[in-house]
Design a protein around this motif. Structure first.
Motif, PDB file in Angstrom:
ATOM      1  N   TYR A  44       0.933  -1.272   0.042  1.00 27.38           N
ATOM      2  CA  TYR A  44       0.076   0.065   0.041  1.00 27.38           C
ATOM      3  C   TYR A  44       1.000   1.195   0.000  1.00 27.38           C
ATOM      4  O   TYR A  44       1.560   1.288   0.961  1.00 27.38           O
ATOM      5  N   ASP A  45       0.588   2.047  -0.765  1.00 30.08           N
ATOM      6  CA  ASP A  45       1.434   3.269  -1.235  1.00 30.08           C
ATOM      7  C   ASP A  45       0.989   4.576  -0.661  1.00 30.08           C
ATOM      8  O   ASP A  45       1.332   5.631  -0.702  1.00 30.08           O
ATOM      9  N   GLY A  46      -0.058   4.220  -0.042  1.00 27.86           N
ATOM     10  CA  GLY A  46      -0.772   5.497   0.726  1.00 27.86           C
ATOM     11  C   GLY A  46      -1.965   5.797  -0.133  1.00 27.86           C
ATOM     12  O   GLY A  46      -2.825   6.566   0.322  1.00 27.86           O
ATOM     13  N   VAL A  47      -2.295   5.364  -1.102  1.00 29.86           N
ATOM     14  CA  VAL A  47      -3.262   5.645  -2.075  1.00 29.86           C
ATOM     15  C   VAL A  47      -3.866   4.246  -2.695  1.00 29.86           C
ATOM     16  O   VAL A  47      -5.013   4.255  -2.860  1.00 29.86           O
ATOM     17  N   ILE A  48      -3.145   3.578  -3.410  1.00 29.41           N
ATOM     18  CA  ILE A  48      -3.354   2.280  -3.857  1.00 29.41           C
ATOM     19  C   ILE A  48      -2.713   1.002  -3.328  1.00 29.41           C
ATOM     20  O   ILE A  48      -1.889   0.973  -2.936  1.00 29.41           O
ATOM     21  N   TYR A  49      -3.471  -0.073  -3.239  1.00 31.09           N
ATOM     22  CA  TYR A  49      -3.106  -1.379  -2.938  1.00 31.09           C
ATOM     23  C   TYR A  49      -2.514  -2.225  -4.365  1.00 31.09           C
ATOM     24  O   TYR A  49      -3.388  -1.931  -5.345  1.00 31.09           O
ATOM     25  N   LYS A  50      -1.601  -2.647  -4.361  1.00 28.63           N
ATOM     26  CA  LYS A  50      -1.188  -3.635  -5.516  1.00 28.63           C
ATOM     27  C   LYS A  50      -1.037  -5.069  -4.658  1.00 28.63           C
ATOM     28  O   LYS A  50      -0.418  -5.265  -3.414  1.00 28.63           O
ATOM     29  N   THR A  51      -1.513  -6.030  -5.531  1.00 29.57           N
ATOM     30  CA  THR A  51      -1.316  -7.461  -5.081  1.00 29.57           C
ATOM     31  C   THR A  51      -0.555  -8.241  -5.903  1.00 29.57           C
ATOM     32  O   THR A  51      -0.548  -8.373  -7.150  1.00 29.57           O
ATOM     33  N   TYR A  52       0.433  -8.992  -5.147  1.00 25.23           N
ATOM     34  CA  TYR A  52       1.141  -9.850  -5.658  1.00 25.23           C
ATOM     35  C   TYR A  52       1.109 -11.283  -5.316  1.00 25.23           C
ATOM     36  O   TYR A  52       0.496 -11.396  -4.258  1.00 25.23           O
ATOM     37  N   LYS A  53       1.225 -12.305  -6.368  1.00 26.73           N
ATOM     38  CA  LYS A  53       0.733 -13.841  -6.040  1.00 26.73           C
ATOM     39  C   LYS A  53       1.680 -14.748  -6.327  1.00 26.73           C
ATOM     40  O   LYS A  53       1.998 -14.608  -7.588  1.00 26.73           O
ATOM     41  N   LYS A  54       1.710 -15.781  -5.731  1.00 20.99           N
ATOM     42  CA  LYS A  54       2.753 -16.798  -6.140  1.00 20.99           C
ATOM     43  C   LYS A  54       1.853 -17.899  -6.720  1.00 20.99           C
ATOM     44  O   LYS A  54       1.081 -18.494  -6.200  1.00 20.99           O
ATOM     45  N   ILE A  55       2.214 -18.058  -8.069  1.00 25.61           N
ATOM     46  CA  ILE A  55       1.429 -19.068  -8.796  1.00 25.61           C
ATOM     47  C   ILE A  55       2.336 -20.019  -9.634  1.00 25.61           C
ATOM     48  O   ILE A  55       3.214 -19.669 -10.371  1.00 25.61           O
ATOM     49  N   GLU A  56       2.339 -21.254  -9.208  1.00 24.90           N
ATOM     50  CA  GLU A  56       3.267 -22.237  -9.703  1.00 24.90           C
ATOM     51  C   GLU A  56       4.529 -21.812  -9.645  1.00 24.90           C
ATOM     52  O   GLU A  56       5.348 -21.794 -10.675  1.00 24.90           O
ATOM     53  N   ASP A  57       5.064 -21.612  -8.401  1.00 23.06           N
ATOM     54  CA  ASP A  57       6.459 -21.232  -7.964  1.00 23.06           C
ATOM     55  C   ASP A  57       7.002 -19.849  -8.649  1.00 23.06           C
ATOM     56  O   ASP A  57       8.294 -19.557  -8.796  1.00 23.06           O
ATOM     57  N   GLU A  58       6.009 -18.965  -9.153  1.00 26.68           N
ATOM     58  CA  GLU A  58       6.677 -17.791  -9.702  1.00 26.68           C
ATOM     59  C   GLU A  58       5.676 -16.698  -9.380  1.00 26.68           C
ATOM     60  O   GLU A  58       4.327 -16.858  -8.958  1.00 26.68           O
ATOM     61  N   TRP A  59       6.201 -15.562  -8.972  1.00 22.61           N
ATOM     62  CA  TRP A  59       5.345 -14.431  -8.612  1.00 22.61           C
ATOM     63  C   TRP A  59       4.749 -13.562  -9.585  1.00 22.61           C
ATOM     64  O   TRP A  59       5.430 -13.275 -10.684  1.00 22.61           O
ATOM     65  N   TRP A  60       3.634 -13.221  -9.644  1.00 23.76           N
ATOM     66  CA  TRP A  60       2.696 -12.547 -10.428  1.00 23.76           C
ATOM     67  C   TRP A  60       2.341 -11.081  -9.838  1.00 23.76           C
ATOM     68  O   TRP A  60       2.007 -11.249  -8.589  1.00 23.76           O
ATOM     69  N   ILE A  61       1.950 -10.041 -10.828  1.00 23.36           N
ATOM     70  CA  ILE A  61       1.417  -8.980 -10.131  1.00 23.36           C
ATOM     71  C   ILE A  61       0.104  -8.705 -10.689  1.00 23.36           C
ATOM     72  O   ILE A  61      -0.040  -9.104 -12.147  1.00 23.36           O
ATOM     73  N   PHE A  62      -1.024  -8.665  -9.940  1.00 19.55           N
ATOM     74  CA  PHE A  62      -2.519  -8.349 -10.771  1.00 19.55           C
ATOM     75  C   PHE A  62      -2.464  -6.996 -11.018  1.00 19.55           C
ATOM     76  O   PHE A  62      -2.170  -5.930 -10.522  1.00 19.55           O
ATOM     77  N   THR A  63      -2.744  -6.904 -12.203  1.00 20.76           N
ATOM     78  CA  THR A  63      -2.876  -5.579 -12.984  1.00 20.76           C
ATOM     79  C   THR A  63      -4.518  -5.296 -13.510  1.00 20.76           C
ATOM     80  O   THR A  63      -4.581  -4.322 -14.174  1.00 20.76           O
ATOM     81  N   GLY A  64      -5.468  -5.848 -12.861  1.00 28.60           N
ATOM     82  CA  GLY A  64      -6.713  -5.586 -12.977  1.00 28.60           C
ATOM     83  C   GLY A  64      -7.460  -6.307 -14.255  1.00 28.60           C
ATOM     84  O   GLY A  64      -6.682  -6.839 -14.948  1.00 28.60           O
ATOM     85  N   ASN A  65      -9.039  -6.410 -14.025  1.00 27.67           N
ATOM     86  CA  ASN A  65      -9.500  -7.033 -15.048  1.00 27.67           C
ATOM     87  C   ASN A  65      -9.117  -8.570 -15.122  1.00 27.67           C
ATOM     88  O   ASN A  65      -8.802  -9.116 -16.023  1.00 27.67           O
ATOM     89  N   VAL A  66      -8.704  -9.069 -13.978  1.00 27.71           N
ATOM     90  CA  VAL A  66      -8.419 -10.421 -13.795  1.00 27.71           C
ATOM     91  C   VAL A  66      -7.000 -10.753 -14.568  1.00 27.71           C
ATOM     92  O   VAL A  66      -6.966 -12.081 -15.066  1.00 27.71           O
TER      93      VAL A  66
END
Length: 222
Positions: A189-211
């Motif tokens: 959280y940067d004070g305005v926006i939350y960003k979500t990162y997720k580990k999927i099959e041993d790799e990390w991904w960032i959620f960019t919106g719209n699934v």
């Protein structure tokens, strides 16, 4: 940039000239020390890294001594005093120098040598930029050499703190204020926006919106 300078000036309204100059000096000396750490090469069993990379990894690991705010202050955004406290933030710079000296056996540069450079022309913003020129490269190397493909040796908290630190160096105007994590997810959280990162099959991904998800390694670039 004009907006950032204006906002920064508001923070400094109630700060004495002595505190400000002392803090600038602290950052300049620490920058010089960090540069020496980045130039020291450490060769181990199957790895090669800079002294700065080693120090940063140890700081990320020690979440008791180095909160996210302190970690940001000494690595990502030194121009923004932690909790608007110049004296305490100056102490953080000293602590980082002590850590570099102890772990890497690199003496702290002499103040006179540092101040003989173009220090008088440097603003806090420029000093912060110089810090990130060194630390961001080290963080990218840590991600590419230590984390990609071998996340199992690091805790989810460690990975989340590394991600938060990198995003603070990449976007210093919106540095990370808070993190939340579980074994497979990191939210910053940067004070305005939350960003979500997720580990999927041993790799990390960032959620960019719209699934949509983007491989996080694409973020770890200049």
């Amino acid at each position: 940039m004009k907006l950032f300078c204006f906002l920064t000036s508001l923070i400094f309204v109630n700060v004495s000239t002595d505190d400000l100059m002392d803090y600038q000096t602290n950052i300049a000396i620490t920058n010089a020390h960090i540069k020496l750490a980045s130039e020291k090469i450490i060769v181990g069993d199957g790895f090669v890294e800079s002294g700065l990379e080693q120090v940063i990894k140890n700081i990320i690991e020690d979440d008791t001594s180095y909160s996210l705010g302190v970690m940001n202050n000494i690595i990502a955004v030194p121009e923004t005093p932690h909790l608007n406290d110049f004296q305490e933030s100056a102490r953080h710079q000293s602590i980082l120098r002590e850590k570099i000296e102890k772990e890497l056996d690199i003496p702290v540069p002499k103040v006179s040598v540092v101040l003989e450079s173009d220090f008088r022309r440097l603003t806090l913003i420029n000093l912060g930029s110089k810090r990130r020129d060194l630390t961001k490269e080290a963080i990218i190397n840590i991600w590419n050499q230590d984390v990609v493909g071998s996340e199992e040796q690091f805790s989810s908290l460690w990975i989340c703190r590394l991600i938060a630190l990198f995003m603070s160096t990449k976007f210093p105007l919106s540095y990370v204020r808070d993190i939340q994590f579980d074994p497979d997810t990191c939210i910053i959280y940067d004070g305005v926006i939350y960003k979500t990162y997720k580990k999927i099959e041993d790799e990390w991904w960032i959620f960019t919106g719209n699934v949509n998800w983007l491989k996080l390694e694409k973020e770890f670039v200049y």
